[in-house]
Design a protein around this motif. Structure first.
Motif, mmCIF file in Angstrom:
data_model
loop_
_atom_site.group_PDB
_atom_site.id
_atom_site.type_symbol
_atom_site.label_atom_id
_atom_site.label_comp_id
_atom_site.label_asym_id
_atom_site.label_seq_id
_atom_site.Cartn_x
_atom_site.Cartn_y
_atom_site.Cartn_z
ATOM 1 N N LEU A 234 -37.838 -21.061 87.334
ATOM 2 C CA LEU A 234 -38.345 -22.023 86.487
ATOM 3 C C LEU A 234 -38.210 -23.216 86.396
ATOM 4 N N GLY A 235 -37.691 -23.852 87.234
ATOM 5 C CA GLY A 235 -37.282 -25.463 87.210
ATOM 6 C C GLY A 235 -35.806 -25.759 86.357
ATOM 7 N N GLY A 236 -34.926 -25.128 86.717
ATOM 8 C CA GLY A 236 -33.576 -25.291 86.154
ATOM 9 C C GLY A 236 -32.382 -26.330 87.137
ATOM 10 N N ARG A 237 -32.442 -26.745 86.954
ATOM 11 C CA ARG A 237 -31.459 -27.877 88.606
ATOM 12 C C ARG A 237 -30.383 -28.568 87.224
ATOM 13 N N TYR A 238 -28.966 -28.900 87.791
ATOM 14 C CA TYR A 238 -27.499 -29.232 88.140
ATOM 15 C C TYR A 238 -28.076 -30.986 87.828
ATOM 16 N N ALA A 239 -27.502 -31.425 86.520
ATOM 17 C CA ALA A 239 -27.838 -33.197 87.286
ATOM 18 C C ALA A 239 -26.249 -33.359 86.265
ATOM 19 N N ASP A 240 -25.901 -34.596 86.478
ATOM 20 C CA ASP A 240 -24.407 -35.318 86.065
ATOM 21 C C ASP A 240 -24.946 -35.703 84.347
ATOM 22 N N HIS A 241 -24.920 -35.060 83.415
ATOM 23 C CA HIS A 241 -24.987 -34.617 82.197
ATOM 24 C C HIS A 241 -24.030 -36.572 81.601
ATOM 25 N N PRO A 242 -24.023 -37.499 80.728
ATOM 26 C CA PRO A 242 -23.610 -38.589 80.852
ATOM 27 C C PRO A 242 -22.127 -38.080 79.571
ATOM 28 N N GLN A 243 -21.979 -37.297 79.073
ATOM 29 C CA GLN A 243 -21.242 -36.708 78.241
ATOM 30 C C GLN A 243 -20.668 -35.930 79.048
ATOM 31 N N TRP A 244 -20.917 -34.830 79.365
ATOM 32 C CA TRP A 244 -19.974 -33.912 79.581
ATOM 33 C C TRP A 244 -19.704 -33.217 81.279
ATOM 34 N N VAL A 245 -19.865 -31.862 81.868
ATOM 35 C CA VAL A 245 -20.269 -31.820 83.221
ATOM 36 C C VAL A 245 -21.593 -31.228 84.279
ATOM 37 N N GLU A 246 -21.345 -31.279 84.853
ATOM 38 C CA GLU A 246 -22.909 -31.119 85.593
ATOM 39 C C GLU A 246 -23.250 -29.923 85.196
ATOM 40 N N HIS A 247 -22.480 -28.551 84.709
ATOM 41 C CA HIS A 247 -22.673 -27.215 84.164
ATOM 42 C C HIS A 247 -23.669 -27.601 83.212
ATOM 43 N N TYR A 248 -23.305 -28.335 81.958
ATOM 44 C CA TYR A 248 -24.117 -28.096 81.027
ATOM 45 C C TYR A 248 -25.265 -28.761 80.607
ATOM 46 N N SER A 249 -25.779 -29.304 81.764
ATOM 47 C CA SER A 249 -27.406 -29.488 82.484
ATOM 48 C C SER A 249 -28.624 -28.217 82.263
ATOM 49 N N LEU A 250 -27.649 -27.106 83.717
ATOM 50 C CA LEU A 250 -27.816 -26.494 83.927
ATOM 51 C C LEU A 250 -27.972 -25.024 82.872
ATOM 52 N N CYS A 251 -26.967 -24.931 81.698
ATOM 53 C CA CYS A 251 -26.812 -24.813 81.007
ATOM 54 C C CYS A 251 -27.802 -24.552 80.019
ATOM 55 N N GLU A 252 -27.939 -25.698 79.361
ATOM 56 C CA GLU A 252 -29.392 -26.634 78.824
ATOM 57 C C GLU A 252 -30.425 -25.641 79.293
ATOM 58 N N ALA A 253 -31.031 -26.124 79.859
ATOM 59 C CA ALA A 253 -31.934 -25.886 80.911
ATOM 60 C C ALA A 253 -32.666 -24.089 80.309
ATOM 61 N N ALA A 254 -31.633 -23.228 81.098
ATOM 62 C CA ALA A 254 -31.456 -21.874 80.679
ATOM 63 C C ALA A 254 -31.852 -21.450 79.192
ATOM 64 N N ARG A 255 -31.151 -22.449 77.780
ATOM 65 C CA ARG A 255 -31.111 -22.252 76.109
ATOM 66 C C ARG A 255 -32.186 -22.882 76.431
ATOM 67 N N GLU A 256 -32.706 -23.689 76.289
ATOM 68 C CA GLU A 256 -34.738 -23.742 76.614
ATOM 69 C C GLU A 256 -35.620 -22.334 76.853
ATOM 70 N N LEU A 257 -35.493 -21.974 77.662
ATOM 71 C CA LEU A 257 -35.932 -20.849 78.219
ATOM 72 C C LEU A 257 -36.018 -19.614 77.734
ATOM 73 N N GLY A 258 -35.218 -19.584 76.968
ATOM 74 C CA GLY A 258 -34.606 -18.412 75.830
ATOM 75 C C GLY A 258 -33.615 -18.266 76.092
ATOM 76 N N TYR A 259 -32.853 -17.933 77.596
ATOM 77 C CA TYR A 259 -31.585 -17.093 77.865
ATOM 78 C C TYR A 259 -30.692 -17.636 77.196
ATOM 79 N N GLY A 260 -29.653 -16.654 76.716
ATOM 80 C CA GLY A 260 -28.331 -16.912 76.212
ATOM 81 C C GLY A 260 -26.886 -17.732 76.556
ATOM 82 N N CYS A 261 -26.341 -17.897 76.665
ATOM 83 C CA CYS A 261 -25.021 -18.354 76.979
ATOM 84 C C CYS A 261 -23.390 -17.903 76.546
ATOM 85 N N LYS A 262 -23.308 -17.355 77.455
ATOM 86 C CA LYS A 262 -21.909 -16.644 76.603
ATOM 87 C C LYS A 262 -20.888 -16.541 77.541
ATOM 88 N N VAL A 263 -19.551 -16.582 76.441
ATOM 89 C CA VAL A 263 -18.942 -16.421 77.307
ATOM 90 C C VAL A 263 -17.856 -14.873 77.110
#
Length: 214
Positions: free
Chosen positions: A165-194
């Motif tokens: 659905l278009g989620g990809r990694y990017a160099d986030h200005p504040q956090w590491v590259e994982h944040y951009s992908l997790c943010e895209a997933a959350r915007e699509l309605g997916y959870g993010c859990k540890v």
């Protein structure tokens, strides 16, 4: 597990220490032996913090490019999930099976420093309530065993449709590259859990003669 088909992706530095490369490949062999046709494993070497990227921002930009390239090349139809594994993290096949027990979410284990439990690794990969994880417990502002977070890192499963659905990694200005992908997933309605009840251990890099990433 029969309903799943997992693509396991392992980015590797070209100069990964031999003992870490050996252990990484041994763990992947064990993972494939236990899970069989449910999982396919791909390792790929690429620029990530070598001499051409001698600072943190450059390293993260390299990693985002490498991860996106691996997705574009290897994520074909039929895979239900992608499993990212850092080459220098220590885990068992059972850990992966436990991560798969939660549906419709990115799910990561608790990541500690090998030989230095309970010190947390990847504090800037794991973001909860706008704050990085703490090195010393309590790592998050939640007593729960399964914690909803904004971002995870190091090792995690993610529904493959996030990428379709278009989620990809990017160099986030504040956090590491994982944040951009997790943010895209959350915007699509997916959870993010540890999952705090699934511990894995990242190599304490000085133990193998390697400096901390910087």
């Amino acid at each position: 597990m029969d309903a799943y088909k997992i693509l396991a992706l392992v980015p590797m530095k070209p100069d990964l220490k031999p003992q870490l490369r050996w252990r990484c490949m041994r763990q992947l062999h064990n993972l494939k032996a236990m899970m069989g046709d449910i999982i396919d494993v791909v390792t790929e070497s690429g620029k990530q913090g070598d001499a051409s990227s001698n600072n943190l921002r450059g390293r993260l930009a390299d990693l985002a490019i490498l991860r996106n390239s691996m997705i574009d090349k290897h994520l074909v139809q039929g895979y239900s999930h992608v499993l990212w594994i850092d080459a220098d993290v220590f885990y068992t096949p059972v850990d992966v099976i436990q991560l798969m027990q939660i549906e419709n979410s990115i799910v990561a284990p608790a990541v500690y420093m090998d030989g230095h439990y309970p010190r947390w690794y990847d504090v800037f990969g794991f973001i909860h309530n706008g704050l990085p994880a703490r090195v010393i417990p309590p790592h998050f502002d939640s007593p729960d065993t399964i914690i909803d977070v904004e971002s995870v890192g190091t090792m995690y499963v993610i529904p493959a449709n996030v990428f379709r659905l278009g989620g990809r990694y990017a160099d986030h200005p504040q956090w590491v590259e994982h944040y951009s992908l997790c943010e895209a997933a959350r915007e699509l309605g997916y959870g993010c859990k540890v999952r705090m009840d699934v511990p894995v251990f990242h190599c304490h890099l000085p133990d193998v003669g390697e400096a901390w990433h910087q």
